[in-house]
Write an enzyme that holds these catalytic residues in place. Sequence first.
Site, PDB file in Angstrom:
ATOM      1  N   ARG A 142       0.821  -1.214   0.000  1.00  0.00           N
ATOM      2  CA  ARG A 142       0.000   0.000   0.000  1.00  0.00           C
ATOM      3  C   ARG A 142       0.854   1.262   0.000  1.00  0.00           C
ATOM      4  NH1 ARG A 142      -5.605  -0.985   3.029  1.00  0.00           N
ATOM      5  NH2 ARG A 142      -5.879  -3.139   2.427  1.00  0.00           N
ATOM      6  N   TYR A 145       0.291   4.622  -1.922  1.00  0.00           N
ATOM      7  CA  TYR A 145      -0.756   5.524  -1.414  1.00  0.00           C
ATOM      8  C   TYR A 145      -0.343   6.118  -0.060  1.00  0.00           C
ATOM      9  CZ  TYR A 145      -5.393   7.097   0.152  1.00  0.00           C
ATOM     10  OH  TYR A 145      -6.459   7.842   0.610  1.00  0.00           O
ATOM     11  N   ASP A 146      -0.019   5.237   0.901  1.00  0.00           N
ATOM     12  CA  ASP A 146       0.277   5.721   2.257  1.00  0.00           C
ATOM     13  C   ASP A 146       1.492   6.660   2.257  1.00  0.00           C
ATOM     14  OD1 ASP A 146      -1.757   4.047   2.947  1.00  0.00           O
ATOM     15  OD2 ASP A 146      -0.505   2.536   3.947  1.00  0.00           O
ATOM     16  N   GLY A 148       2.700   8.109  -0.362  1.00  0.00           N
ATOM     17  CA  GLY A 148       2.352   9.249  -1.215  1.00  0.00           C
ATOM     18  C   GLY A 148       1.665  10.335  -0.403  1.00  0.00           C
ATOM     19  N   ASN A 190     -19.644  -2.733  -1.334  1.00  0.00           N
ATOM     20  CA  ASN A 190     -19.697  -4.191  -1.568  1.00  0.00           C
ATOM     21  C   ASN A 190     -20.860  -4.836  -0.828  1.00  0.00           C
ATOM     22  OD1 ASN A 190     -17.524  -4.379  -3.235  1.00  0.00           O
ATOM     23  ND2 ASN A 190     -16.324  -5.752  -1.927  1.00  0.00           N
ATOM     24  N   GLN A 209     -11.520  -6.953  12.327  1.00  0.00           N
ATOM     25  CA  GLN A 209     -10.882  -5.656  12.058  1.00  0.00           C
ATOM     26  C   GLN A 209     -11.940  -4.564  12.100  1.00  0.00           C
ATOM     27  OE1 GLN A 209     -11.511  -7.955   9.720  1.00  0.00           O
ATOM     28  NE2 GLN A 209     -11.403  -7.212   7.624  1.00  0.00           N
ATOM     29  N   ARG A 211     -13.383  -0.395  11.480  1.00  0.00           N
ATOM     30  CA  ARG A 211     -13.311   0.876  10.769  1.00  0.00           C
ATOM     31  C   ARG A 211     -14.298   1.836  11.431  1.00  0.00           C
ATOM     32  NH1 ARG A 211      -9.606  -1.550   9.029  1.00  0.00           N
ATOM     33  NH2 ARG A 211      -8.827  -1.669   6.892  1.00  0.00           N
ATOM     34  N   PRO A 273      -5.185  -2.921   7.599  1.00  0.00           N
ATOM     35  CA  PRO A 273      -5.065  -2.422   8.977  1.00  0.00           C
ATOM     36  C   PRO A 273      -6.107  -3.051   9.900  1.00  0.00           C
ATOM     37  CG  PRO A 273      -5.004  -0.605   7.411  1.00  0.00           C
ATOM     38  CD  PRO A 273      -5.378  -1.837   6.634  1.00  0.00           C
ATOM     39  N   ARG A 276      -9.022   1.210  12.869  1.00  0.00           N
ATOM     40  CA  ARG A 276      -9.005   2.599  12.364  1.00  0.00           C
ATOM     41  C   ARG A 276     -10.059   3.364  13.123  1.00  0.00           C
ATOM     42  NH1 ARG A 276      -8.173   2.898   6.728  1.00  0.00           N
ATOM     43  NH2 ARG A 276      -6.003   2.369   6.324  1.00  0.00           N
TER      44      ARG A 276
HETATM   45  P1  NAD Z   1     -12.269   8.941  -5.899  1.00  0.00           P
HETATM   46  O1  NAD Z   1     -11.398   7.943  -6.543  1.00  0.00           O
HETATM   47  O2  NAD Z   1     -13.743   8.755  -5.994  1.00  0.00           O
HETATM   48  O3  NAD Z   1     -11.927  10.391  -6.427  1.00  0.00           O
HETATM   49  C1  NAD Z   1     -10.632  10.793  -6.778  1.00  0.00           C
HETATM   50  C2  NAD Z   1     -10.701  11.543  -8.102  1.00  0.00           C
HETATM   51  O4  NAD Z   1      -9.378  11.951  -8.470  1.00  0.00           O
HETATM   52  C3  NAD Z   1     -11.229  10.688  -9.246  1.00  0.00           C
HETATM   53  O5  NAD Z   1     -12.271  11.379  -9.899  1.00  0.00           O
HETATM   54  C4  NAD Z   1     -10.029  10.511 -10.172  1.00  0.00           C
HETATM   55  O6  NAD Z   1     -10.371  10.365 -11.524  1.00  0.00           O
HETATM   56  C5  NAD Z   1      -9.244  11.775  -9.874  1.00  0.00           C
HETATM   57  N1  NAD Z   1      -7.816  11.690 -10.197  1.00  0.00           N
HETATM   58  C6  NAD Z   1      -6.944  10.711  -9.825  1.00  0.00           C
HETATM   59  N2  NAD Z   1      -5.726  10.970 -10.307  1.00  0.00           N
HETATM   60  C7  NAD Z   1      -5.809  12.155 -10.979  1.00  0.00           C
HETATM   61  C8  NAD Z   1      -4.875  12.953 -11.695  1.00  0.00           C
HETATM   62  N3  NAD Z   1      -3.600  12.597 -11.831  1.00  0.00           N
HETATM   63  N4  NAD Z   1      -5.305  14.113 -12.248  1.00  0.00           N
HETATM   64  C9  NAD Z   1      -6.602  14.491 -12.128  1.00  0.00           C
HETATM   65  N5  NAD Z   1      -7.528  13.772 -11.475  1.00  0.00           N
HETATM   66  C10 NAD Z   1      -7.132  12.615 -10.905  1.00  0.00           C
HETATM   67  O7  NAD Z   1     -11.820   9.044  -4.366  1.00  0.00           O
HETATM   68  P2  NAD Z   1     -12.575   9.680  -3.118  1.00  0.00           P
HETATM   69  O8  NAD Z   1     -12.995   8.556  -2.259  1.00  0.00           O
HETATM   70  O9  NAD Z   1     -13.539  10.696  -3.540  1.00  0.00           O
HETATM   71  O10 NAD Z   1     -11.342  10.387  -2.379  1.00  0.00           O
HETATM   72  C11 NAD Z   1     -11.110  11.783  -2.466  1.00  0.00           C
HETATM   73  C12 NAD Z   1      -9.925  12.142  -1.595  1.00  0.00           C
HETATM   74  O11 NAD Z   1     -10.188  11.796  -0.217  1.00  0.00           O
HETATM   75  C13 NAD Z   1      -8.640  11.432  -1.984  1.00  0.00           C
HETATM   76  O12 NAD Z   1      -7.561  12.316  -1.861  1.00  0.00           O
HETATM   77  C14 NAD Z   1      -8.532  10.321  -0.966  1.00  0.00           C
HETATM   78  O13 NAD Z   1      -7.204   9.935  -0.747  1.00  0.00           O
HETATM   79  C15 NAD Z   1      -9.159  10.961   0.261  1.00  0.00           C
HETATM   80  N6  NAD Z   1      -9.682   9.944   1.166  1.00  0.00           N
HETATM   81  C16 NAD Z   1     -10.853   9.290   0.880  1.00  0.00           C
HETATM   82  C17 NAD Z   1     -11.322   8.315   1.748  1.00  0.00           C
HETATM   83  C18 NAD Z   1     -12.634   7.584   1.496  1.00  0.00           C
HETATM   84  O14 NAD Z   1     -13.060   6.799   2.350  1.00  0.00           O
HETATM   85  N7  NAD Z   1     -13.314   7.810   0.388  1.00  0.00           N
HETATM   86  C19 NAD Z   1     -10.588   7.978   2.902  1.00  0.00           C
HETATM   87  C20 NAD Z   1      -9.382   8.634   3.128  1.00  0.00           C
HETATM   88  C21 NAD Z   1      -8.947   9.627   2.278  1.00  0.00           C
HETATM   89  N1  UDP Z   2     -13.726  -5.550   3.554  1.00  0.00           N
HETATM   90  C1  UDP Z   2     -14.388  -6.757   3.668  1.00  0.00           C
HETATM   91  N2  UDP Z   2     -15.150  -7.162   2.615  1.00  0.00           N
HETATM   92  C2  UDP Z   2     -15.321  -6.425   1.480  1.00  0.00           C
HETATM   93  C3  UDP Z   2     -14.647  -5.199   1.374  1.00  0.00           C
HETATM   94  C4  UDP Z   2     -13.848  -4.784   2.436  1.00  0.00           C
HETATM   95  O1  UDP Z   2     -14.263  -7.452   4.674  1.00  0.00           O
HETATM   96  O2  UDP Z   2     -16.055  -6.882   0.594  1.00  0.00           O
HETATM   97  C5  UDP Z   2     -12.916  -5.069   4.699  1.00  0.00           C
HETATM   98  C6  UDP Z   2     -11.464  -4.792   4.332  1.00  0.00           C
HETATM   99  O3  UDP Z   2     -10.706  -5.970   4.467  1.00  0.00           O
HETATM  100  C7  UDP Z   2     -11.096  -3.738   5.370  1.00  0.00           C
HETATM  101  C8  UDP Z   2     -12.398  -2.989   5.611  1.00  0.00           C
HETATM  102  O4  UDP Z   2     -13.440  -3.840   5.125  1.00  0.00           O
HETATM  103  O5  UDP Z   2     -10.709  -4.360   6.579  1.00  0.00           O
HETATM  104  C9  UDP Z   2     -12.478  -1.624   4.926  1.00  0.00           C
HETATM  105  O6  UDP Z   2     -12.094  -1.801   3.563  1.00  0.00           O
HETATM  106  P1  UDP Z   2     -12.193  -0.635   2.503  1.00  0.00           P
HETATM  107  O7  UDP Z   2     -11.623  -1.143   1.227  1.00  0.00           O
HETATM  108  O8  UDP Z   2     -13.583  -0.105   2.461  1.00  0.00           O
HETATM  109  O9  UDP Z   2     -11.322   0.565   3.078  1.00  0.00           O
HETATM  110  P2  UDP Z   2      -9.863   0.663   3.783  1.00  0.00           P
HETATM  111  O10 UDP Z   2     -10.157   1.162   5.145  1.00  0.00           O
HETATM  112  O11 UDP Z   2      -9.213  -0.675   3.809  1.00  0.00           O
HETATM  113  O12 UDP Z   2      -9.119   1.665   2.953  1.00  0.00           O
END
Ligand code: NAD
Ligand code: UDP
Length: 316
Positions: A142, A145-146, A148, A190, A209, A211, A273, A276
């Site tokens: 991961r 992302y992490d 990054g 899901n 686990q 969340r 993880p 969380r």
């Molecule tokens: P998402 O994938 O739905 O949205 C991200 C958007 O970024 C997408 O539309 C994608 O096409 C665009 N994108 C990716 N790379 C790009 C690039 N190089 N140039 C232009 N556009 C680009 O994700 P989300 O769930 O809406 O997440 C939004 C933000 O929140 C992210 O930064 C994510 O890391 C953060 N975040 C989300 C969650 C969550 O649970 N959804 C949790 C933690 C952090």
């Molecule tokens: N998970 C699961 N079944 C699914 C999808 C996710 O048990 O069909 C679990 C996954 O293993 C993780 C948690 O749900 O422990 C949250 O997963 P998600 O991908 O939503 O987000 P994450 O917090 O891992 O970024």
Amino acid sequence: MRVLISGAAGFIGSHLVDYLLAQGHEVVGVDNYVTGTRAHLEHLKGNPRFLMIPHDVVQPVRVDGPLHQIYHLATPSSPQAYALHRLETIKVNSIGTLNLLELSLEKQARFLLASSSGIYGDVVVTPQREDNFGNCNPVGLRSQYDEGKRFSEACAMAYHRERQADTRIVRIFNTYGPRMSVGEGRVIANFVRQALSNEPLTVYGDGTQTRSLCYVSDMVEGVVAAMNGDFHEPINLGSPEEVSIVQLARQVLELIPGTTSKISFEQSLAYDPRVRRPDITRAKQILGWSPKVALKEGLQKVIEWLRQERKAQERR
Ligand code: NAD
Ligand code: UDP
């Protein structure tokens, strides 16, 4: 104000666009659609206060006219999506972040980084406070992302300290709601999809686990409050209500009474993880923010949304 949002066609980004437009602002959306969905913004076609720029922010971002605020959300964000797009993820969370920080200096715009609970990695202390520096594996599956996100936070602080960039950092914890991607394997999407299709609910591992799941309208309010506040250090945003994944599966089943789905325990994911849960004391004290939507209420909204989506698909 004129506000730029990178990742505007994504799940949280598209809700943020709607929210800021409703507040009367002009919004410039930027997205390369790697994980985003054009349909999320279709209802805004013809809106004179909304401009969409299809663009990869890994390339320098040029925008005519003034900008007052920049929200940087762009990146593949689900574990499945960033495993599929490793290089795009590492680039958007490094070069992309630097490009948008440069744009913020050029336009003298305030910059907000959407960071992630991912920066805490596989935590040893819970709940996670902002002074917890995390337990991440820099070469783990991961890490694109992490690490990054960790690098992006470092970029924001360096620009703030050396160039006086007006930066904000929010650490977003698991967020859910309508428009969340159904194909990307996130847990609520899901489980609800599976329960509506009478398929087994796939719990990875033994389901112990945990969340903490925040409804998207609460998250958007928190992100905007952080942007409009004056705090430069990271702020956790998320629900402090922790739930185990197997409990969550049971709750989804209870909310869909006619389903014949059962829980199926599957192989656990690598580097998943164990816990969380954000400590949101800082968000409460500094922003006066805490989530309002209870998990049950939010789940009901997602169920209703997916039901409508399925009906719309059947009609097409
Ligand atoms: P998402 O994938 O739905 O949205 C991200 C958007 O970024 C997408 O539309 C994608 O096409 C665009 N994108 C990716 N790379 C790009 C690039 N190089 N140039 C232009 N556009 C680009 O994700 P989300 O769930 O809406 O997440 C939004 C933000 O929140 C992210 O930064 C994510 O890391 C953060 N975040 C989300 C969650 C969550 O649970 N959804 C949790 C933690 C952090
Ligand atoms: N998970 C699961 N079944 C699914 C999808 C996710 O048990 O069909 C679990 C996954 O293993 C993780 C948690 O749900 O422990 C949250 O997963 P998600 O991908 O939503 O987000 P994450 O917090 O891992 O970024």
